[in-house]
Write an enzyme that holds these catalytic residues in place. Sequence first.
Site, PDB file in Angstrom:
ATOM      1  N   ASP A  93      51.716  60.194  -9.442  1.00  0.00           N
ATOM      2  CA  ASP A  93      53.425  60.102  -9.009  1.00  0.00           C
ATOM      3  C   ASP A  93      53.945  58.974  -8.326  1.00  0.00           C
ATOM      4  O   ASP A  93      54.520  58.274  -8.507  1.00  0.00           O
ATOM      5  CB  ASP A  93      53.121  61.376  -7.933  1.00  0.00           C
ATOM      6  CG  ASP A  93      54.318  62.411  -7.652  1.00  0.00           C
ATOM      7  OD1 ASP A  93      55.496  62.139  -8.929  1.00  0.00           O
ATOM      8  OD2 ASP A  93      54.227  62.778  -6.874  1.00  0.00           O
ATOM      9  N   ASN A 152      56.031  57.330  -0.188  1.00  0.00           N
ATOM     10  CA  ASN A 152      54.614  56.899  -0.081  1.00  0.00           C
ATOM     11  C   ASN A 152      53.369  57.374  -0.371  1.00  0.00           C
ATOM     12  O   ASN A 152      52.518  57.196  -0.616  1.00  0.00           O
ATOM     13  CB  ASN A 152      54.527  55.536   0.497  1.00  0.00           C
ATOM     14  CG  ASN A 152      54.948  55.989   2.036  1.00  0.00           C
ATOM     15  OD1 ASN A 152      55.414  56.718   2.248  1.00  0.00           O
ATOM     16  ND2 ASN A 152      55.009  55.337   3.169  1.00  0.00           N
ATOM     17  N   GLU A 249      61.022  60.165  11.704  1.00  0.00           N
ATOM     18  CA  GLU A 249      59.606  59.086  11.264  1.00  0.00           C
ATOM     19  C   GLU A 249      60.295  58.194  10.305  1.00  0.00           C
ATOM     20  O   GLU A 249      60.354  58.048   9.140  1.00  0.00           O
ATOM     21  CB  GLU A 249      58.050  60.179  10.202  1.00  0.00           C
ATOM     22  CG  GLU A 249      57.873  60.733  11.061  1.00  0.00           C
ATOM     23  CD  GLU A 249      56.986  60.098  12.251  1.00  0.00           C
ATOM     24  OE1 GLU A 249      56.887  59.027  12.834  1.00  0.00           O
ATOM     25  OE2 GLU A 249      57.097  61.141  13.284  1.00  0.00           O
ATOM     26  N   CYS A 283      54.557  52.883   6.206  1.00  0.00           N
ATOM     27  CA  CYS A 283      55.640  52.184   7.314  1.00  0.00           C
ATOM     28  C   CYS A 283      54.943  51.793   8.296  1.00  0.00           C
ATOM     29  O   CYS A 283      56.298  51.406   9.404  1.00  0.00           O
ATOM     30  CB  CYS A 283      56.070  54.321   7.909  1.00  0.00           C
ATOM     31  SG  CYS A 283      55.110  54.781   8.790  1.00  0.00           S
ATOM     32  N   GLU A 457      54.492  63.053  15.094  1.00  0.00           N
ATOM     33  CA  GLU A 457      53.778  64.088  14.235  1.00  0.00           C
ATOM     34  C   GLU A 457      52.217  64.285  14.561  1.00  0.00           C
ATOM     35  O   GLU A 457      52.187  63.384  15.159  1.00  0.00           O
ATOM     36  CB  GLU A 457      54.081  63.465  12.805  1.00  0.00           C
ATOM     37  CG  GLU A 457      55.550  63.384  12.176  1.00  0.00           C
ATOM     38  CD  GLU A 457      55.569  63.834  10.167  1.00  0.00           C
ATOM     39  OE1 GLU A 457      55.335  62.580   9.917  1.00  0.00           O
ATOM     40  OE2 GLU A 457      56.380  64.777   9.873  1.00  0.00           O
TER      41      GLU A 457
HETATM   42  P1  NDP Z   1      64.877  56.285   2.071  1.00  0.00           P
HETATM   43  O1  NDP Z   1      64.985  56.335   3.526  1.00  0.00           O
HETATM   44  O2  NDP Z   1      65.267  56.173   1.512  1.00  0.00           O
HETATM   45  O3  NDP Z   1      64.332  58.213   1.855  1.00  0.00           O
HETATM   46  C1  NDP Z   1      63.767  59.289   2.531  1.00  0.00           C
HETATM   47  C2  NDP Z   1      64.563  60.402   1.996  1.00  0.00           C
HETATM   48  O4  NDP Z   1      65.503  60.870   2.846  1.00  0.00           O
HETATM   49  C3  NDP Z   1      64.382  60.995   1.045  1.00  0.00           C
HETATM   50  O5  NDP Z   1      63.696  61.947  -0.061  1.00  0.00           O
HETATM   51  C4  NDP Z   1      65.612  60.248   0.420  1.00  0.00           C
HETATM   52  O6  NDP Z   1      65.933  61.343  -1.015  1.00  0.00           O
HETATM   53  C5  NDP Z   1      66.021  60.968   0.871  1.00  0.00           C
HETATM   54  N1  NDP Z   1      67.766  60.766   1.560  1.00  0.00           N
HETATM   55  C6  NDP Z   1      68.377  59.546   1.476  1.00  0.00           C
HETATM   56  N2  NDP Z   1      70.193  59.861   2.201  1.00  0.00           N
HETATM   57  C7  NDP Z   1      70.140  61.286   2.705  1.00  0.00           C
HETATM   58  C8  NDP Z   1      70.919  61.242   3.663  1.00  0.00           C
HETATM   59  N3  NDP Z   1      72.479  61.257   3.440  1.00  0.00           N
HETATM   60  N4  NDP Z   1      70.687  63.105   4.240  1.00  0.00           N
HETATM   61  C9  NDP Z   1      69.426  63.530   3.101  1.00  0.00           C
HETATM   62  N5  NDP Z   1      68.620  62.976   3.030  1.00  0.00           N
HETATM   63  C10 NDP Z   1      68.416  61.913   2.441  1.00  0.00           C
HETATM   64  O7  NDP Z   1      63.340  56.387   2.292  1.00  0.00           O
HETATM   65  P2  NDP Z   1      62.556  55.936   0.699  1.00  0.00           P
HETATM   66  O8  NDP Z   1      62.142  57.322   0.341  1.00  0.00           O
HETATM   67  O9  NDP Z   1      62.972  54.777   0.348  1.00  0.00           O
HETATM   68  O10 NDP Z   1      61.518  55.944   1.863  1.00  0.00           O
HETATM   69  C11 NDP Z   1      60.674  54.318   3.154  1.00  0.00           C
HETATM   70  C12 NDP Z   1      61.041  54.624   3.808  1.00  0.00           C
HETATM   71  O11 NDP Z   1      60.250  55.620   4.603  1.00  0.00           O
HETATM   72  C13 NDP Z   1      60.960  52.194   4.643  1.00  0.00           C
HETATM   73  O12 NDP Z   1      61.494  52.566   5.196  1.00  0.00           O
HETATM   74  C14 NDP Z   1      59.953  53.651   5.516  1.00  0.00           C
HETATM   75  O13 NDP Z   1      58.763  53.186   6.518  1.00  0.00           O
HETATM   76  C15 NDP Z   1      59.674  54.445   5.935  1.00  0.00           C
HETATM   77  N6  NDP Z   1      58.419  55.428   6.179  1.00  0.00           N
HETATM   78  C16 NDP Z   1      58.774  56.143   7.157  1.00  0.00           C
HETATM   79  C17 NDP Z   1      57.621  56.489   7.971  1.00  0.00           C
HETATM   80  C18 NDP Z   1      56.322  57.422   9.068  1.00  0.00           C
HETATM   81  O14 NDP Z   1      56.165  57.947   9.417  1.00  0.00           O
HETATM   82  N7  NDP Z   1      57.528  56.789  10.060  1.00  0.00           N
HETATM   83  C19 NDP Z   1      56.063  56.854   6.284  1.00  0.00           C
HETATM   84  C20 NDP Z   1      56.227  56.665   5.337  1.00  0.00           C
HETATM   85  C21 NDP Z   1      57.698  55.747   5.251  1.00  0.00           C
HETATM   86  P3  NDP Z   1      65.978  60.310  -2.045  1.00  0.00           P
HETATM   87  O15 NDP Z   1      65.449  58.593  -1.703  1.00  0.00           O
HETATM   88  O16 NDP Z   1      65.835  61.433  -3.384  1.00  0.00           O
HETATM   89  O17 NDP Z   1      67.503  60.101  -3.031  1.00  0.00           O
END
Ligand code: NDP
Length: 483
Positions: A93, A152, A249, A283, A457
């Site tokens: 994945d 991730n 988060e 993150c 969390e």
């Molecule tokens: P994104 O913010 O692009 O996406 C996160 C999730 O939100 C995805 O499932 C995405 O769907 C969904 N999403 C996007 N737009 C919307 C919306 N308008 N309404 C509801 N859901 C939405 O993050 P990434 O997946 O690119 O992950 C990387 C980011 O996550 C980094 O900034 C990282 O720092 C953060 N992160 C934070 C962690 C923490 O615990 N603090 C841990 C891991 C990562 P889809 O992508 O399928 O379109």
Amino acid sequence: MDTHPKASHFINGHYVEDTNGTPIPVIYPATGAQIATVHAATPQIIEQAITAARAAQVEWAAMTGTERGRILRRAADIMRSRNHELSVLETYDTGKPLQETLVADATSGADALEYFGGLAATLTGEHIPLGEDWVYTVREPLGVCVGIGAWNYPTQIACWKGAPALACGNAMIFKPSETTPLCALKVAEILHEAGLPAGLYNVVQGMGEVGSALVSDPRVDKVSLTGSVTTGKKVYTAAAAGMKHVTMELGGKSPLVIFDDADLDNAVSGAINGNFYSTGQVCSNGTRVFVQKGIKEAFLARLAERVQGAILGDPLDEATNFGPMVSERQMEIVKSYIARGTAEGARLVCGGGQLDKDGFWLEPTVFADVTDNMTIAREEIFGPVMAVLDFDDEAEVIARANDTEFGLSAGVFTRDISRAHRVIGKLRAGSCFINSYNDAPVEAPFGGVKASGVGRENSKEAIQHYSQVKSVYVRMGDVEAAF
Ligand code: NDP
């Protein structure tokens, strides 16, 4: 391994398909090959998930905590017994090496299920005596929780959100990132195999629009997002319109401060763990590595030597310790930051290149002589790019470390125990480390301050974010009234 899921979604205890939804190709990052297809949830699928969750939640909340906890702990055992298979799937994945996924994903998910399973029976209220009268409080679930995951840690995030939600008596609808849709389905399967009643843990696939539809539905009571700050702001705003509870988060650009009395090899290990684990796609990474001037060159020399130990190979070979980027898009984003680093005058110590092979492979990259205003020191890169900055004294490094919109994590390496606590006390971050970096045991609260998020969390803290308190005043005597 057959990486094709039985169907795209898991709703009301079963796999469900609706091929009218937009097809989402699942790509193995190590080769770029397509290994499965899922379909984004249609409005009908979203409706099914919300209806099932609402219907199941009331009876689940009425069960005792002991009964709920037993199911979660059974799921933890099943997850551990299937760790190898789940780790291989996590590797397909995400591309993360099996060496990592065997110890950091299903195992961390199982820890969350076990921990919150154990806590479920302890969730009680208080008795507050008021003379003859008293108040008692009851800790109640919120209702239907929506979890939205980043790409991730797809298994871990599905469990870190699902376990406390279920322990508190809620139902969960989880939407994985479209980039990594496979693992959460296995979490749902295992929870049901452990005896979870149908409808309590549902997985629906899709892009941001699906997340957005879930967040804005009035039948949803809480949203927990792991994602970027930009998405966090959108989701928080949509949740606020419905006065919903949130956990956010989000991203970070965390400081890792290394004083000149630190054990050099431990500090280098901390910097490696905080920048190159999961190919830098973490993150909480300490991507601004502040090194005191006296040891800067020794630190860089040792670091460059240790980075030679990165093995970029087949992620399914347990000797490989550094995998590809999760997607071509993320690889291109990181490449553009590497180019910015060079253009803005940072010194490339090692790495910086893309491997000449299929898949999304970048070398672990270290920049030195980075200054506070360079783009690579200000923006979250989410890839294997370490920025080393230097500093003279404690007050200066604290001010510079805090000069960021983010506040997820921070670390300090020093042999001076007073300085370690003094500095950590002044760093504005939620998850901190002394002489270590990026440990995330389920017992410790995890989350950020400032733009890095809201809520925590893991640990007992998570219970506050998946439950609410009802207070009941009990009068023993007569009721006085003005007339
Ligand atoms: P994104 O913010 O692009 O996406 C996160 C999730 O939100 C995805 O499932 C995405 O769907 C969904 N999403 C996007 N737009 C919307 C919306 N308008 N309404 C509801 N859901 C939405 O993050 P990434 O997946 O690119 O992950 C990387 C980011 O996550 C980094 O900034 C990282 O720092 C953060 N992160 C934070 C962690 C923490 O615990 N603090 C841990 C891991 C990562 P889809 O992508 O399928 O379109």
